[in-house]
Design a protein around this motif. Structure first.
Motif, PDB file in Angstrom:
ATOM      1  N   VAL A   1      51.914  56.431  43.029  1.00  0.00           N
ATOM      2  CA  VAL A   1      51.099  56.541  41.810  1.00  0.00           C
ATOM      3  C   VAL A   1      51.740  55.656  40.750  1.00  0.00           C
ATOM      4  N   PHE A   2      50.982  54.711  40.220  1.00  0.00           N
ATOM      5  CA  PHE A   2      51.529  53.809  39.201  1.00  0.00           C
ATOM      6  C   PHE A   2      51.153  54.274  37.799  1.00  0.00           C
ATOM      7  N   CYS A   3      52.161  54.345  36.931  1.00  0.00           N
ATOM      8  CA  CYS A   3      51.910  54.597  35.513  1.00  0.00           C
ATOM      9  C   CYS A   3      52.396  53.374  34.743  1.00  0.00           C
ATOM     10  N   ASN A   4      51.892  53.203  33.545  1.00  0.00           N
ATOM     11  CA  ASN A   4      52.319  52.040  32.761  1.00  0.00           C
ATOM     12  C   ASN A   4      53.607  52.276  31.977  1.00  0.00           C
ATOM     13  N   THR A   5      53.991  53.534  31.768  1.00  0.00           N
ATOM     14  CA  THR A   5      55.238  53.776  31.019  1.00  0.00           C
ATOM     15  C   THR A   5      56.125  54.746  31.801  1.00  0.00           C
TER      16      THR A   5
ATOM     17  N   SER B   1      59.506  61.119  40.720  1.00  0.00           N
ATOM     18  CA  SER B   1      59.265  59.857  40.000  1.00  0.00           C
ATOM     19  C   SER B   1      60.492  58.958  40.108  1.00  0.00           C
ATOM     20  N   ILE B   2      60.261  57.653  40.014  1.00  0.00           N
ATOM     21  CA  ILE B   2      61.399  56.747  39.803  1.00  0.00           C
ATOM     22  C   ILE B   2      61.091  55.885  38.588  1.00  0.00           C
ATOM     23  N   HIS B   3      62.097  55.754  37.747  1.00  0.00           N
ATOM     24  CA  HIS B   3      61.937  54.899  36.565  1.00  0.00           C
ATOM     25  C   HIS B   3      63.316  54.393  36.177  1.00  0.00           C
TER      26      HIS B   3
ATOM     27  N   ASP C   1      55.744  49.791  37.343  1.00  0.00           N
ATOM     28  CA  ASP C   1      55.780  48.557  38.140  1.00  0.00           C
ATOM     29  C   ASP C   1      57.208  48.073  38.316  1.00  0.00           C
ATOM     30  N   VAL C   2      57.986  48.154  37.216  1.00  0.00           N
ATOM     31  CA  VAL C   2      59.365  47.647  37.293  1.00  0.00           C
ATOM     32  C   VAL C   2      60.171  48.460  38.297  1.00  0.00           C
ATOM     33  N   ALA C   3      60.043  49.788  38.214  1.00  0.00           N
ATOM     34  CA  ALA C   3      60.835  50.631  39.110  1.00  0.00           C
ATOM     35  C   ALA C   3      60.406  50.439  40.566  1.00  0.00           C
TER      36      ALA C   3
ATOM     37  N   THR D   1      55.606  58.471  33.946  1.00  0.00           N
ATOM     38  CA  THR D   1      55.977  58.737  35.350  1.00  0.00           C
ATOM     39  C   THR D   1      56.608  60.120  35.466  1.00  0.00           C
ATOM     40  N   GLN D   2      57.514  60.422  34.522  1.00  0.00           N
ATOM     41  CA  GLN D   2      58.189  61.716  34.580  1.00  0.00           C
ATOM     42  C   GLN D   2      57.188  62.849  34.349  1.00  0.00           C
ATOM     43  N   ASP D   3      56.333  62.687  33.315  1.00  0.00           N
ATOM     44  CA  ASP D   3      55.352  63.746  33.004  1.00  0.00           C
ATOM     45  C   ASP D   3      54.412  63.990  34.179  1.00  0.00           C
ATOM     46  N   VAL D   4      53.931  62.902  34.767  1.00  0.00           N
ATOM     47  CA  VAL D   4      52.970  63.047  35.857  1.00  0.00           C
ATOM     48  C   VAL D   4      53.635  63.721  37.059  1.00  0.00           C
TER      49      VAL D   4
END
Ligand code: AMP
Length: 458
Positions: free
Chosen positions: A247-251, A271-273, A300-302, A255-258
């Motif tokens: 699942v991709f998030c923009n921030t 999540s990974i960030h 995307d970065v992670a 990621t953590q919240d989702v």
């Protein structure tokens, strides 16, 4: 014999036999286009994304030329990240498994220097690594590239994005000019042509047909509020029941919240960030790739360099900021000819970003699955990870762990999944229904004569 048969190639019969035992029945498009040229010694630029089968294309090329009687490095593969380097090295080892004693060594940052020097001193045939660490070895004189005959630049666009240009140039200066150079890249910004002009000789360019045309089914869902978005995500996961979904998030906050919210609803999600330390990140990736966590939420970065096969599904929780990123995201599913699902959640505010993708939303927007799915039980992952408090430093090897889990009172070997041994820990995936037996077996018995602490990661 069709033009996608591996047997059409002038490959060493040992490699050929191994390919069918790996289940590689026919060549993927990038392999069919590039392998004949690679095997004839030409420089090749391949448009190959992760999942296209590009690793086997260059891997077979460099293996075919290897002189195993000499223990000098003969091929070098430069990769943007440690995850990709590990993946490439393991694919090459798989391809090489029928030939005795081929040494493939990964040289990446973030891992201790000393053991790498030791391994280099023992002799190696193929070096796979990240530019920074390889350049450090060159500076220290612990790695010599004077016998290299194949240079591979893998995910060249990403290496340039990550600022490795100068380091790559310094490395290439140390490699003989009469080598074969293979460059793979998902995209072709001008910097790629400029590096190709400088380091390659009359390269042939091969482009595989785009992956999404052949295997990825895209869906778009309109969700206007945060609550709707979250519910949509749950519905999609509950309906499709993926073993592995990204699942991709923009921030990174999202990621953590989702992931937290999914976990609240009993999904097996993490999540990974960028804020995770290396160990947390490794652990998350290991659990996702060994099938004990089914949903990974990432920016995307992670997710860069994350190279995990067989993703059933990609979900864009937010629309990507630019079309290239969107294409890269959805290209992580539907690999090597398998079918993949890519769902994109969008709000009215995001329609402009979708215009850039040439998507006609009137035609392409799909209804969400019925709310009944919210009451269905969540699928438990088939595997569960055990973490053992012992790793390379304690001289544990995957074979010791298999030995410790099987046998009297243990579990059958085919119920053991991936094993990852890292410096001070090991992770082993076992079938979820046998996890208690596996846990007890390791707790009661010893591994290499020692008792190790072991627990279920959940
Ligand atoms: P890659 O794009 O190199 O990361 O490869 C993606 C996946 O496809 C890897 O798991 C490979 O083992 C697999 N693969 C590569 N070539 C073939 C093939 N010809 N047939 C089936 N699977 C393949």
């Amino acid at each position: 014999m069709s033009s996608t048969d591996f047997s059409a190639l002038k490959l060493n019969p040992d490699f050929l036999k191994n390919l069918s035992s790996l289940g590689y029945e026919s060549m993927t498009p990038i392999q069919a286009l590039s392998l004949p040229m690679i095997l004839s010694g030409k420089d090749v630029i391949g448009q190959g994304k992760t999942g296209s089968g590009k690793t086997a294309a260059f891997g077979l090329g460099l293996l075919q030329k290897l002189d195993t009687t000499s223990f000098k490095a003969q091929a070098i593969v430069l990769c943007p990240t440690r995850e990709l380097a590990d993946q490439v090295a393991s694919e090459i080892r798989k391809l090489a498994r029928t030939v005795h004693n081929i040494k493939v060594l990964t040289l990446c940052g973030g891992t201790p220097f000393g053991p790498q020097i030791g391994s280099l001193a023992h002799g190696v045939h193929i070096v796979v690594g990240t530019p920074g660490r390889i350049e450090e070895h060159l500076r220290k004189g612990t790695l010599k590239l004077s016998n290299i005959n194949t240079l591979v630049l893998d995910e060249a666009d990403r290496m340039l994005d990550m600022g490795f240009q100068d380091t790559i140039d310094q490395i290439i200066e140390k490699i003989p000019e009469n080598r074969q150079t293979l460059l793979f890249s998902a995209t072709f910004p001008v910097e790629i042509s400029s590096i190709a002009d400088r380091v390659m000789q009359h390269p042939t360019i091969v482009e595989a047909p785009s992956v999404e045309e052949s295997t990825i089914k895209q869906y778009f869902h309109l969700t206007n509020t945060d609550d709707e978005r979250m519910t949509a995500l749950r519905l999609l996961l509950a309906k499709h029941k993926p073993d592995s979904a990204l699942v991709f998030c923009n921030t990174k906050l999202d990621t953590q919240d989702v992931a937290d919210e999914l976990a609240y609803y009993k999904f097996y999600a993490i999540s990974i960030h960028g804020d995770l330390d290396q160990r947390e990140r490794d652990q998350a990736l290991i659990r996702f790739s060994n099938g004990s966590v089914s949903v990974l939420v990432a920016t995307d970065v992670a997710a860069r360099g994350l190279d995990i096969d067989d993703l059933d599904m990609v979900i864009n929780f937010n629309v990507a900021h630019d079309p290239e990123v969107h294409t890269h995201r959805i290209g992580r599913t539907g690999r090597a000819g398998k079918h993949g699902i890519a769902c994109t959640l969008y709000s009215d505010k995001e329609t402009r970003k979708l215009d850039l993708l040439d998507i006609d939303l009137v035609d392409c927007t799909s209804p969400l699955p019925s709310d009944n799915y919210l009451n269905k039980p969540i699928k438990h992952p088939t595997m569960t990870t055990l973490k053992i408090d012992g790793g390379k430093k304690q001289k544990l090897r995957p074979g010791d762990i298999v030995g410790g889990l099987t046998g009297k009172g243990g579990i059958p070997g085919d119920k053991i999944g991936k094993i990852n041994v890292v410096s001070n820990w090991s992770y082993v995936a076992v079938s979820s229904e046998l996890v208690k037996t596996a846990l007890q077996k390791i707790q009661n018995d010893k591994l290499k004569g020692k008792t190790f602490r072991v627990r279920i990661l959940s």
